[in-house]
Design a protein around this motif. Structure first.
Motif, PDB file in Angstrom:
ATOM      1  N   GLN A 184      53.216  56.597  42.971  1.00 13.33           N
ATOM      2  CA  GLN A 184      53.669  56.155  44.288  1.00 13.33           C
ATOM      3  C   GLN A 184      52.480  56.008  45.232  1.00 13.33           C
ATOM      4  N   ALA A 185      51.567  56.947  45.179  1.00 16.74           N
ATOM      5  CA  ALA A 185      50.369  56.872  46.017  1.00 16.74           C
ATOM      6  C   ALA A 185      49.498  55.678  45.641  1.00 16.74           C
ATOM      7  N   LEU A 186      49.398  55.385  44.339  1.00 22.17           N
ATOM      8  CA  LEU A 186      48.603  54.252  43.888  1.00 22.17           C
ATOM      9  C   LEU A 186      49.240  52.929  44.288  1.00 22.17           C
ATOM     10  N   ARG A 187      50.544  52.830  44.157  1.00 25.51           N
ATOM     11  CA  ARG A 187      51.215  51.576  44.503  1.00 25.51           C
ATOM     12  C   ARG A 187      51.105  51.277  45.990  1.00 25.51           C
TER      13      ARG A 187
ATOM     14  N   LEU B  63      52.118  45.233  53.069  1.00 25.04           N
ATOM     15  CA  LEU B  63      52.268  44.448  51.852  1.00 25.04           C
ATOM     16  C   LEU B  63      51.665  45.163  50.646  1.00 25.04           C
ATOM     17  N   ASP B  64      50.752  46.097  50.917  1.00 22.07           N
ATOM     18  CA  ASP B  64      50.111  46.869  49.853  1.00 22.07           C
ATOM     19  C   ASP B  64      49.491  45.972  48.789  1.00 22.07           C
ATOM     20  N   LEU B  65      48.723  45.003  49.259  1.00 17.89           N
ATOM     21  CA  LEU B  65      47.953  44.110  48.407  1.00 17.89           C
ATOM     22  C   LEU B  65      46.584  43.908  49.034  1.00 17.89           C
TER      23      LEU B  65
ATOM     24  N   ARG C  58      53.812  48.916  37.239  1.00 21.71           N
ATOM     25  CA  ARG C  58      53.625  49.785  36.080  1.00 21.71           C
ATOM     26  C   ARG C  58      52.162  50.209  35.919  1.00 21.71           C
ATOM     27  N   SER C  59      51.244  49.379  36.377  1.00 19.35           N
ATOM     28  CA  SER C  59      49.805  49.670  36.283  1.00 19.35           C
ATOM     29  C   SER C  59      49.170  49.416  37.641  1.00 19.35           C
ATOM     30  N   PRO C  60      49.476  50.248  38.622  1.00 13.55           N
ATOM     31  CA  PRO C  60      49.069  49.953  39.999  1.00 13.55           C
ATOM     32  C   PRO C  60      47.568  49.979  40.242  1.00 13.55           C
ATOM     33  N   GLU C  61      46.793  50.613  39.381  1.00 13.58           N
ATOM     34  CA  GLU C  61      45.349  50.591  39.574  1.00 13.58           C
ATOM     35  C   GLU C  61      44.807  49.171  39.523  1.00 13.58           C
ATOM     36  N   GLY C  62      45.436  48.335  38.700  1.00 10.10           N
ATOM     37  CA  GLY C  62      44.994  46.949  38.594  1.00 10.10           C
ATOM     38  C   GLY C  62      45.174  46.169  39.876  1.00 10.10           C
ATOM     39  N   LYS C  63      46.125  46.571  40.704  1.00  9.50           N
ATOM     40  CA  LYS C  63      46.364  45.890  41.970  1.00  9.50           C
ATOM     41  C   LYS C  63      45.171  46.003  42.896  1.00  9.50           C
ATOM     42  N   TRP C  64      44.430  47.091  42.759  1.00 11.72           N
ATOM     43  CA  TRP C  64      43.302  47.347  43.654  1.00 11.72           C
ATOM     44  C   TRP C  64      41.950  47.039  43.017  1.00 11.72           C
TER      45      TRP C  64
END
Length: 385
Positions: free
Chosen positions: A51-54, A112-114, A296-302
């Motif tokens: 949740q923190a990562l997303r 937006l968390d992007l 599912r893999s929120p690290e990739g978002k950042w």
């Protein structure tokens, strides 16, 4: 563990992540060092960390947080929870909040968390309203969906069997084989019916994409990975599927999964593929940004950069060109990504149309991330028309 103790553990893991440890490894390391934590605690802690990562940006932790503590506080506030209820200093909970524990209020863009460049790119593609919807979806945990193996059971029978273990499911409209779990999702793979091959875990959009591919003659899953699409294609057709991947290690689970489901899947090692006859259907689930499945893999978002996206596009084109060489006359080529970027989707459709005149465009489908499915893209070509 109390809710406060779980947040304290979350902070420890976030500190490890900030030092460069991947999230999965940080969670594993914590579990090994804290064997008192039960399965429910570990599951709850995993949810807190992801949740923190997303929601890293709306939590005030992007591009860098003041501290792991501040990140945890910001995450609670971003989800409408009061940090004072968790930061009590009692029973292993983090110390109570003080004047220094200030987290910035998120702007509309932060919510937006992007990353900024992703927001700008998606806005160009989809418009501001749709981009906001995509961002909102990717802030939350992904649904857990089962693919019913119709060669062994029916959707209704599987629902009834899982209900005995208080696992509630609901039919997912994306596919006739899809059941989304509503309650007790982690119990599913512990049930005897899983070992009996009644179902596999697979996102609904992935199932829908497999449904849309017409299977004729010999079928090759060219980028098979762990075999999810190979299994889905075999379950639907009842015929033999050939699976290939450049990494044989990634295909290690295909044989046991196929045996469990009662499917005929032949794994072809990279060095043996050239010796094989041509295939009437070639399916390429291309390596990509994974942006449609960032929940599912929120690290990739950042971590994704524009250069990374360009590299994926080049890699995909190389794979597409190679895969076409295994396609028989009048054969079908199906290209799939779990991406929401046009460069990896419509751009690759245009690449094939412009560079391979013997391939004719047939159809395309796109699924954007939603409450019930991940984001996927499918385009199908026919050779020799």
């Amino acid at each position: 563990m109390t809710p406060g103790a779980r947040v304290a553990a979350q902070i420890d893991i976030l500190e490890a992540i900030l030092s460069g440890v991947p999230a999965e490894k940080a969670l594993t390391n914590w579990a090994r060092g804290n064997r008192f934590a039960g399965s429910k605690d570990r599951a709850a802690l995993r949810d807190l960390v992801f949740q923190a990562l997303r929601c890293r940006r709306s939590a005030g932790a992007w591009p860098a947080p003041q501290s792991a503590r501040a990140w945890a506080i910001g995450t609670l506030r971003a989800h409408g929870e009061d940090p004072n209820e968790f930061f009590t200093g009692i029973a292993h909970a983090p110390a109570a909040l003080c004047a220094d524990d200030v987290t910035p209020a998120p702007s509309d863009r932060d919510r937006l968390d992007l990353q900024d460049w992703v927001i700008d790119l998606l806005t160009q593609q989809y418009g501001a309203e749709q981009t906001a919807k995509i961002g909102a979806v990717l802030r939350h945990r992904a649904p857990i969906t089962l693919r019913v193996n119709l060669q062994k059971t029916t959707r209704a029978q599987l629902q009834a069997e899982l209900a005995k273990a208080e696992i509630e499911t609901t039919p997912n409209l994306a596919s006739d084989t899809a059941l989304t779990i509503v309650s007790n999702p982690r119990r599913a793979v512990l049930q005897p019916c899983f070992e009996q091959g009644w179902f596999e875990l697979q996102d609904a959009a992935s199932q829908a994409v497999a449904d849309a591919i017409a299977l004729n003659g010999r079928v090759l899953d060219y980028c098979a990975g762990g075999g999810g699409k190979s299994l889905a294609l075999a379950a639907r057709s009842g015929s033999k599927i050939f699976a290939h991947d450049i990494s044989t290690a990634r295909m290690a689970e295909i044989a046991p999964r196929a045996a469990r489901g009662g499917h005929d899947i032949e794994v072809i090692a990279p060095q043996d593929l050239a010796k094989s006859a041509k295939f009437e259907t070639v399916v390429c689930d291309l390596p990509c940004s994974g942006s449609g499945a960032w929940r599912r893999s929120p690290e990739g978002k950042w971590s994704l950069t524009p250069k990374d996206l360009e590299a994926f596009v080049r890699l995909q084109r190389d794979i597409i060109a190679k895969s076409i060489t295994y396609l028989a006359p009048n054969g079908c080529l199906a290209l799939i990504t779990c991406s929401i970027f046009e460069a990896e989707n419509q751009g690759q459709r245009q690449f094939v149309s412009e560079n391979f005149p013997d391939l004719t465009f047939c159809s395309t489908e796109q699924y954007l991330p939603s409450a019930t499915q991940d984001g996927l893209y499918l385009v199908i070509f026919k050779k020799g028309i």
